[in-house]
Design a protein around this motif. Sequence first.
Motif, PDB file in Angstrom:
ATOM      1  N   ALA A  15      53.371  35.974  79.598  1.00 24.01           N
ATOM      2  CA  ALA A  15      52.642  35.997  78.327  1.00 24.01           C
ATOM      3  C   ALA A  15      52.729  34.640  77.645  1.00 24.01           C
ATOM      4  CB  ALA A  15      53.187  37.094  77.418  1.00 24.01           C
ATOM      5  N   MET A  16      53.909  34.039  77.643  1.00 24.82           N
ATOM      6  CA  MET A  16      54.075  32.729  77.020  1.00 24.82           C
ATOM      7  C   MET A  16      53.265  31.667  77.750  1.00 24.82           C
ATOM      8  SD  MET A  16      55.835  32.909  74.285  1.00 24.82           S
ATOM      9  CE  MET A  16      56.218  31.189  74.037  1.00 24.82           C
ATOM     10  N   THR A  17      53.241  31.720  79.059  1.00 24.83           N
ATOM     11  CA  THR A  17      52.466  30.754  79.841  1.00 24.83           C
ATOM     12  C   THR A  17      50.980  30.875  79.528  1.00 24.83           C
ATOM     13  OG1 THR A  17      54.107  30.777  81.616  1.00 24.83           O
ATOM     14  CG2 THR A  17      51.900  29.991  82.185  1.00 24.83           C
ATOM     15  N   ILE A  68      46.275  28.088  73.862  1.00 19.54           N
ATOM     16  CA  ILE A  68      46.426  27.135  72.758  1.00 19.54           C
ATOM     17  C   ILE A  68      45.891  25.769  73.158  1.00 19.54           C
ATOM     18  CG2 ILE A  68      48.120  25.871  71.372  1.00 19.54           C
ATOM     19  CD1 ILE A  68      49.786  28.511  71.390  1.00 19.54           C
ATOM     20  N   ALA A  69      46.247  25.321  74.362  1.00 18.89           N
ATOM     21  CA  ALA A  69      45.767  24.024  74.835  1.00 18.89           C
ATOM     22  C   ALA A  69      44.239  24.010  74.921  1.00 18.89           C
ATOM     23  CB  ALA A  69      46.376  23.699  76.194  1.00 18.89           C
ATOM     24  N   GLU A  70      43.677  25.109  75.397  1.00 14.78           N
ATOM     25  CA  GLU A  70      42.221  25.216  75.514  1.00 14.78           C
ATOM     26  C   GLU A  70      41.563  25.170  74.129  1.00 14.78           C
ATOM     27  OE1 GLU A  70      39.147  28.749  76.687  1.00 14.78           O
ATOM     28  OE2 GLU A  70      40.870  28.459  78.009  1.00 14.78           O
ATOM     29  N   MET A  71      42.134  25.901  73.187  1.00  7.98           N
ATOM     30  CA  MET A  71      41.563  25.933  71.841  1.00  7.98           C
ATOM     31  C   MET A  71      41.723  24.586  71.131  1.00  7.98           C
ATOM     32  SD  MET A  71      42.747  29.763  70.696  1.00  7.98           S
ATOM     33  CE  MET A  71      42.095  29.656  69.035  1.00  7.98           C
ATOM     34  N   GLU A  72      42.848  23.918  71.366  1.00 14.71           N
ATOM     35  CA  GLU A  72      43.066  22.608  70.743  1.00 14.71           C
ATOM     36  C   GLU A  72      42.123  21.566  71.301  1.00 14.71           C
ATOM     37  OE1 GLU A  72      47.247  21.933  71.296  1.00 14.71           O
ATOM     38  OE2 GLU A  72      47.734  22.784  69.338  1.00 14.71           O
ATOM     39  N   GLY A  73      41.651  21.780  72.541  1.00 17.41           N
ATOM     40  CA  GLY A  73      40.710  20.849  73.147  1.00 17.41           C
ATOM     41  C   GLY A  73      39.400  20.773  72.382  1.00 17.41           C
ATOM     42  N   SER A 119      46.394  36.615  69.915  1.00 17.87           N
ATOM     43  CA  SER A 119      47.013  37.569  68.992  1.00 17.87           C
ATOM     44  C   SER A 119      47.675  38.710  69.757  1.00 17.87           C
ATOM     45  CB  SER A 119      45.979  38.129  68.025  1.00 17.87           C
ATOM     46  OG  SER A 119      45.480  37.108  67.202  1.00 17.87           O
ATOM     47  N   GLU A 120      47.000  39.191  70.800  1.00 18.66           N
ATOM     48  CA  GLU A 120      47.572  40.257  71.632  1.00 18.66           C
ATOM     49  C   GLU A 120      48.849  39.768  72.330  1.00 18.66           C
ATOM     50  OE1 GLU A 120      44.356  41.116  74.293  1.00 18.66           O
ATOM     51  OE2 GLU A 120      43.229  42.257  72.795  1.00 18.66           O
ATOM     52  N   LEU A 121      48.822  38.556  72.827  1.00 23.23           N
ATOM     53  CA  LEU A 121      49.985  38.001  73.513  1.00 23.23           C
ATOM     54  C   LEU A 121      51.152  37.798  72.557  1.00 23.23           C
ATOM     55  CD1 LEU A 121      48.141  35.426  75.795  1.00 23.23           C
ATOM     56  CD2 LEU A 121      49.321  37.512  76.545  1.00 23.23           C
ATOM     57  N   ILE A 122      50.861  37.323  71.360  1.00 25.84           N
ATOM     58  CA  ILE A 122      51.919  37.143  70.359  1.00 25.84           C
ATOM     59  C   ILE A 122      52.552  38.490  70.025  1.00 25.84           C
ATOM     60  CG2 ILE A 122      52.350  36.571  67.933  1.00 25.84           C
ATOM     61  CD1 ILE A 122      50.290  34.278  68.314  1.00 25.84           C
ATOM     62  N   ARG A 123      51.727  39.494  69.835  1.00 23.34           N
ATOM     63  CA  ARG A 123      52.243  40.834  69.536  1.00 23.34           C
ATOM     64  C   ARG A 123      53.126  41.336  70.681  1.00 23.34           C
ATOM     65  NH1 ARG A 123      47.733  43.430  69.375  1.00 23.34           N
ATOM     66  NH2 ARG A 123      47.129  42.386  67.468  1.00 23.34           N
ATOM     67  N   PHE A 124      52.670  41.147  71.920  1.00 25.58           N
ATOM     68  CA  PHE A 124      53.450  41.553  73.090  1.00 25.58           C
ATOM     69  C   PHE A 124      54.796  40.828  73.108  1.00 25.58           C
ATOM     70  CE2 PHE A 124      54.848  40.702  77.437  1.00 25.58           C
ATOM     71  CZ  PHE A 124      54.930  41.983  77.953  1.00 25.58           C
ATOM     72  N   CYS A 125      54.794  39.532  72.877  1.00 27.05           N
ATOM     73  CA  CYS A 125      56.032  38.752  72.890  1.00 27.05           C
ATOM     74  C   CYS A 125      56.981  39.199  71.777  1.00 27.05           C
ATOM     75  CB  CYS A 125      55.733  37.257  72.773  1.00 27.05           C
ATOM     76  SG  CYS A 125      54.985  36.557  74.255  1.00 27.05           S
ATOM     77  N   GLN A 126      56.438  39.470  70.602  1.00 25.53           N
ATOM     78  CA  GLN A 126      57.271  39.944  69.495  1.00 25.53           C
ATOM     79  C   GLN A 126      57.920  41.282  69.839  1.00 25.53           C
ATOM     80  OE1 GLN A 126      54.313  39.819  66.365  1.00 25.53           O
ATOM     81  NE2 GLN A 126      55.140  37.904  65.553  1.00 25.53           N
TER      82      GLN A 126
END
Length: 76
Positions: free
Chosen positions: A13-15, A21-26, A42-49
């Motif tokens: 999930a972190m990967t 994030i890198a794609e969006m920052e591009g 958002s889904e990944l952040i929720r999963f990680c939390q």
Amino acid sequence: MAKTTKPASFETAMTELEALIAEMEGGDAALEATLLAYKRGSELIRFCQEQLASAEQQIKILDGDSLKPFEAEEAE
């Protein structure tokens, strides 16, 4: 691009989140793709939390329901 499946692990999930994030920052993605990436992020952040909360709960159980401050051992 944006997946809807549950990640296999915290690490995957972190990967995936880092890649999004890198794609969006591009800044080269279309608006629709950026919105999908944001939703997936958002889904990944929720999963990680949730994974971190679960790990914390397991540690509390193992340590008798009290978290102890971390004290790093100094190398000699």
